[in-house]
Design a protein around this motif. Structure first.
Motif, short mmCIF file in Angstrom:
data_model
loop_
_atom_site.label_atom_id
_atom_site.label_comp_id
_atom_site.label_asym_id
_atom_site.label_seq_id
_atom_site.Cartn_x
_atom_site.Cartn_y
_atom_site.Cartn_z
N GLN A 178 -55.89 33.97 -53.26
CA GLN A 178 -55.86 35.37 -53.66
C GLN A 178 -56.14 36.32 -52.49
OE1 GLN A 178 -58.80 35.38 -56.82
NE2 GLN A 178 -57.27 34.86 -58.37
N TRP A 179 -56.34 35.76 -51.32
CA TRP A 179 -56.69 36.57 -50.16
C TRP A 179 -55.44 36.92 -49.36
CZ3 TRP A 179 -61.40 33.38 -47.86
CH2 TRP A 179 -62.40 33.31 -48.83
N ARG A 180 -55.54 38.02 -48.65
CA ARG A 180 -54.42 38.48 -47.82
C ARG A 180 -54.13 37.47 -46.71
NH1 ARG A 180 -54.33 44.18 -44.37
NH2 ARG A 180 -52.08 44.24 -43.98
N TRP A 181 -52.85 37.30 -46.42
CA TRP A 181 -52.36 36.44 -45.34
C TRP A 181 -52.57 34.95 -45.62
CZ3 TRP A 181 -55.38 40.41 -42.29
CH2 TRP A 181 -54.58 41.52 -41.98
N TYR A 182 -52.57 34.58 -46.89
CA TYR A 182 -52.60 33.16 -47.25
C TYR A 182 -51.38 32.85 -48.11
CZ TYR A 182 -57.13 31.95 -45.30
OH TYR A 182 -58.16 31.68 -44.43
N ALA A 183 -50.92 31.61 -48.02
CA ALA A 183 -49.77 31.16 -48.80
C ALA A 183 -50.14 29.89 -49.55
CB ALA A 183 -48.57 30.90 -47.89
N THR A 184 -49.59 29.74 -50.74
CA THR A 184 -49.85 28.56 -51.56
C THR A 184 -48.57 27.75 -51.68
OG1 THR A 184 -51.49 29.81 -52.84
CG2 THR A 184 -50.69 27.74 -53.79
N ALA A 185 -48.67 26.47 -51.33
CA ALA A 185 -47.51 25.58 -51.39
C ALA A 185 -47.27 25.11 -52.82
CB ALA A 185 -47.74 24.38 -50.47
N ALA A 186 -46.16 24.44 -53.02
CA ALA A 186 -45.80 23.97 -54.36
C ALA A 186 -46.83 23.00 -54.93
CB ALA A 186 -44.42 23.31 -54.31
N ASP A 187 -47.49 22.24 -54.04
CA ASP A 187 -48.49 21.28 -54.52
C ASP A 187 -49.87 21.90 -54.71
OD1 ASP A 187 -49.27 21.71 -51.92
OD2 ASP A 187 -49.23 19.60 -51.31
N ALA A 218 -51.66 23.44 -52.33
CA ALA A 218 -52.41 23.55 -51.08
C ALA A 218 -52.29 24.98 -50.54
CB ALA A 218 -51.90 22.55 -50.06
N VAL A 219 -53.39 25.49 -50.02
CA VAL A 219 -53.44 26.87 -49.51
C VAL A 219 -53.67 26.84 -48.01
CG1 VAL A 219 -54.64 29.08 -49.65
CG2 VAL A 219 -54.36 27.69 -51.71
N SER A 220 -52.94 27.68 -47.28
CA SER A 220 -53.12 27.74 -45.83
C SER A 220 -52.87 29.16 -45.33
CB SER A 220 -52.17 26.76 -45.13
OG SER A 220 -50.82 27.06 -45.45
N PHE A 221 -53.37 29.42 -44.15
CA PHE A 221 -53.19 30.71 -43.50
C PHE A 221 -51.72 30.91 -43.17
CE2 PHE A 221 -53.22 32.94 -39.25
CZ PHE A 221 -53.44 34.21 -39.76
N ASP A 222 -51.18 32.06 -43.54
CA ASP A 222 -49.76 32.36 -43.35
C ASP A 222 -49.57 33.09 -42.02
OD1 ASP A 222 -47.12 33.20 -43.47
OD2 ASP A 222 -47.20 33.69 -45.60
N VAL A 223 -49.27 32.32 -40.99
CA VAL A 223 -49.15 32.89 -39.64
C VAL A 223 -48.04 33.94 -39.58
CG1 VAL A 223 -48.58 32.38 -37.24
CG2 VAL A 223 -50.07 30.84 -38.52
N ALA A 224 -46.91 33.64 -40.18
CA ALA A 224 -45.77 34.57 -40.11
C ALA A 224 -46.11 35.91 -40.73
CB ALA A 224 -44.56 33.95 -40.80
N PHE A 280 -49.08 37.20 -41.12
CA PHE A 280 -50.09 37.85 -40.29
C PHE A 280 -49.45 38.52 -39.08
CE2 PHE A 280 -53.35 37.71 -36.89
CZ PHE A 280 -54.37 38.41 -37.51
N LEU A 281 -48.51 37.84 -38.44
CA LEU A 281 -47.88 38.38 -37.25
C LEU A 281 -46.99 39.58 -37.55
CD1 LEU A 281 -47.04 35.13 -35.26
CD2 LEU A 281 -48.82 36.82 -34.75
N VAL A 282 -46.47 39.66 -38.74
CA VAL A 282 -45.71 40.85 -39.12
C VAL A 282 -46.59 42.09 -38.97
CG1 VAL A 282 -44.66 42.08 -41.06
CG2 VAL A 282 -44.08 39.68 -40.64
N ASP A 283 -47.85 41.94 -39.33
CA ASP A 283 -48.79 43.07 -39.27
C ASP A 283 -49.54 43.17 -37.95
OD1 ASP A 283 -48.17 43.70 -41.93
OD2 ASP A 283 -49.74 42.39 -42.71
N ARG A 284 -49.80 42.05 -37.29
CA ARG A 284 -50.76 42.06 -36.18
C ARG A 284 -50.24 41.49 -34.86
NH1 ARG A 284 -56.12 42.42 -38.31
NH2 ARG A 284 -56.00 43.92 -40.02
N ALA A 285 -48.96 41.26 -34.73
CA ALA A 285 -48.45 40.61 -33.51
C ALA A 285 -48.83 41.38 -32.25
CB ALA A 285 -46.93 40.45 -33.59
N GLU A 286 -48.70 42.69 -32.28
CA GLU A 286 -49.02 43.49 -31.09
C GLU A 286 -50.49 43.36 -30.72
OE1 GLU A 286 -48.67 48.13 -29.52
OE2 GLU A 286 -47.65 47.50 -31.36
#
Length: 298
Positions: free
Chosen positions: A78-87, A89-95, A97-103
């Motif tokens: 439920q937190w920002r910049w995390y993604a949940t897989a079909a199984d 499993a939850v992980s940090f969504d790098v892509a 995050f970089l949309v917002d913070r790459a610079e």
């Protein structure tokens, strides 16, 4: 490649992180409830904008997934910049995050890498704090000056000031600005910041905060704890009298005080160097997964 943590493992890490964060912020939270101010510790929350609730959140970092348990997926879903897989499993969504913070990531990587490439200068003796009250009767802390105004001004007049950090220099009094050997600016920060500077080392906490959930929880708390420890020396070596807080002065106007300050400064530089290297690694891991225009060296 993603490493998966089983529920017993990540739950234990999360709970240990929360306990440690709560212990680190307990004093501040208690004072906040009563409206009490603290001239040493409040800096960490006012200047850096630290929020205990955010510091308390444990993040696994880049490349780590949290396997679902009997009660479902990890709360991070439920937190920002995390993604949940079909199984589940939850992980940090790098892509995402970089949309917002790459610079920001690129700047942090460039700045921290530049600092790490330089030798530590330990001859400033914390005079930046003295320059912030030089020939000025109104001060930001409602505390007496150890040597009085004239004595404080005399210390500044008898020393060479060599402050490399813009976010300290910008608070110099008008009469002190011209006494600094350097003229730091925001634009020259990457060229001037160096690992011996207390404020550059404290800023590991700032950069860890800006990197947010990309930073593993233990690293985030290590950076905060370092900033807290450095802040104490910064104030002990300042012209203010902190005896009401039970803190002895590091009298940098004396040879003994200078020696103590430089020794502790070197210790902090070593601690900060280790944390800075880990933050550089976080940035590199992020940028390795970035689009070509945002990668390291692009």
């Amino acid at each position: 490649m993603t490493a998966a943590l089983a529920p017993p493992t990540w739950v234990a890490l999360l709970e240990a992180h929360e306990r440690r964060a709560d212990a680190l912020t307990a004093g501040h939270r208690a004072r906040r409830a009563t409206g009490e101010r603290h001239a040493i510790d409040d800096f960490l929350y006012d200047y850096y904008g630290t929020r205990p609730s955010v510091l308390r959140r444990w993040h696994p970092g880049v490349g780590v997934s949290l396997a679902p348990g009997p009660d479902g997926s990890a709360p991070h879903r439920q937190w920002r910049w995390y993604a949940t897989a079909a199984d589940g499993a939850v992980s940090f969504d790098v892509a995402a995050f970089l949309v917002d913070r790459a610079e920001s990531v690129r700047f942090i990587h460039r700045l921290l890498s530049a600092i790490a490439s330089r030798p530590a200068f330990t001859g400033c003796f914390g005079l930046h704090e003295w320059a912030m009250v030089y020939r000025q009767r109104e001060h930001r802390h409602q505390l007496p000056l150890r040597l009085g105004q004239e004595g404080t001004d005399a210390v500044v007049d008898s020393h060479q000031i060599r402050c490399t950090h813009f976010d300290a220099y910008r608070f110099f009094t008008p009469d002190a600005v011209g006494l600094n050997r350097l003229r730091p600016t925001r634009e020259s920060q990457v060229e001037l910041d160096q690992p011996g500077c207390l404020h550059a080392s404290m800023d590991c906490h700032k950069w860890a905060t800006k990197l947010g959930p990309a930073v593993p929880g233990d690293l985030a708390l290590d950076c905060f704890e370092l900033a807290r420890d450095i802040r104490l020396l910064d104030m002990q070596a300042s012209p203010y009298d902190f005896s009401s807080y039970g803190q002895p002065a590091v009298a940098i106007e004396t040879p003994e005080g200078k020696a103590e300050y430089a020794a502790r400064q070197r210790e902090f530089a070593q601690r900060a160097g280790q944390l800075r290297a880990r933050l550089i690694g976080v940035c590199a891991a992020l940028l390795e997964q970035a689009a070509p225009s945002t990668r390291v060296g692009a």
